[in-house]
Design a protein around this motif. Structure first.
Motif, short mmCIF file in Angstrom:
data_model
loop_
_atom_site.label_atom_id
_atom_site.label_comp_id
_atom_site.label_asym_id
_atom_site.label_seq_id
_atom_site.Cartn_x
_atom_site.Cartn_y
_atom_site.Cartn_z
N ARG A 47 -7.30 -3.06 -2.08
CA ARG A 47 -8.49 -3.28 -1.26
C ARG A 47 -9.16 -4.60 -1.60
O ARG A 47 -9.40 -5.45 -0.75
N LEU A 48 -9.48 -4.78 -2.88
CA LEU A 48 -10.30 -5.92 -3.28
C LEU A 48 -9.51 -7.24 -3.38
O LEU A 48 -10.04 -8.29 -3.06
N TYR A 82 -6.19 -7.80 -2.04
CA TYR A 82 -5.35 -8.10 -0.87
C TYR A 82 -6.05 -7.84 0.45
O TYR A 82 -5.53 -8.16 1.50
N GLY A 83 -7.22 -7.21 0.41
CA GLY A 83 -7.96 -6.95 1.63
C GLY A 83 -7.35 -5.87 2.51
O GLY A 83 -7.60 -5.84 3.71
N VAL A 84 -6.56 -4.98 1.93
CA VAL A 84 -5.97 -3.89 2.70
C VAL A 84 -7.11 -2.99 3.17
O VAL A 84 -7.90 -2.50 2.38
N ASN A 85 -7.19 -2.80 4.47
CA ASN A 85 -8.33 -2.09 5.06
C ASN A 85 -7.98 -0.64 5.39
O ASN A 85 -8.31 -0.15 6.46
N LEU A 86 -7.34 0.03 4.46
CA LEU A 86 -7.07 1.45 4.60
C LEU A 86 -8.05 2.20 3.70
O LEU A 86 -8.52 1.65 2.70
N PRO A 87 -8.35 3.45 4.03
CA PRO A 87 -9.26 4.21 3.17
C PRO A 87 -8.70 4.35 1.75
O PRO A 87 -7.50 4.59 1.57
N ILE A 88 -9.57 4.19 0.77
CA ILE A 88 -9.17 4.31 -0.63
C ILE A 88 -8.47 5.66 -0.90
O ILE A 88 -7.41 5.67 -1.54
N TYR A 144 -7.65 0.12 -5.54
CA TYR A 144 -8.76 -0.84 -5.58
C TYR A 144 -8.24 -2.28 -5.64
O TYR A 144 -8.86 -3.18 -5.07
N GLU A 147 0.81 -1.22 0.00
CA GLU A 147 0.00 0.00 0.00
C GLU A 147 0.84 1.27 0.00
O GLU A 147 0.39 2.33 -0.40
#
Length: 164
Positions: A116-117, A119-125, A113, A33
């Motif tokens: 997020r989608l 790797y499941g990184v849970n930081l704000p886009i 994206y 990220e």
């Protein structure tokens, strides 16, 4: 004609190989990220040769595969580089200072994206857009323009065919 096709293929292959090597040498900062993919400096090369377009795409594709990326990243990350390379090529007759914009924009819009989608990184886009954007600015504007100004005086020697 045959020699021009060979030159195009060789240039694309060399660019792809350099992209892969740079991605792997700098792997700790090439993925994630917060990333500065040094190889993205090569996205300036479509200003010199259209062979850079497939070269960058294939280099990114191989770099992502060998670097351990998962399938959505391999596909969409490589497409971001392809889109950026095509955009840079279309700006080849403009000022070189605009040339880094397409890869920067393509990666800002796509990579967060994927993170997020896939790797499941849970930081704000928006935060990931910022971090990817900063990395791309460093690579494409900072390093890419250094590459451009280093190569432009050798443009005819390196990128123009000299067949007998």
């Amino acid at each position: 004609m045959k020699n021009k096709n060979l030159l195009f293929t060789v240039q694309a292959a060399m660019i792809a190989a350099i992209y892969v090597v740079l991605t792997l040498i700098f792997a700790p900062i090439s993925f994630g990220e917060i990333q500065v993919r040094i190889a993205e400096a090569l996205t300036i090369l479509p200003l010199f040769t259209p062979a850079a377009i497939p070269g960058l795409f294939i280099g990114c594709l191989i770099g992502n595969i060998v670097g351990g990326a998962i399938l959505p990243d391999i596909i969409f990350g490589s497409l971001a580089t392809l889109i950026g390379a095509v955009g840079t090529y279309f700006l080849r007759h403009k000022t070189p200072y605009l040339a880094p914009l397409p890869p920067i924009i393509a990666n800002i819009l796509i990579v967060p994206y994927v993170l997020r989608l896939a790797y499941g990184v849970n930081l704000p886009i928006p935060f990931m857009m910022m971090t990817v954007g900063i990395g791309e600015i460093i690579s494409c504007f900072g390093l890419g323009l250094i590459v451009y100004f280093a190569l432009r005086k050798y443009r005819d020697v390196i990128f123009t065919p000299h067949f007998n």
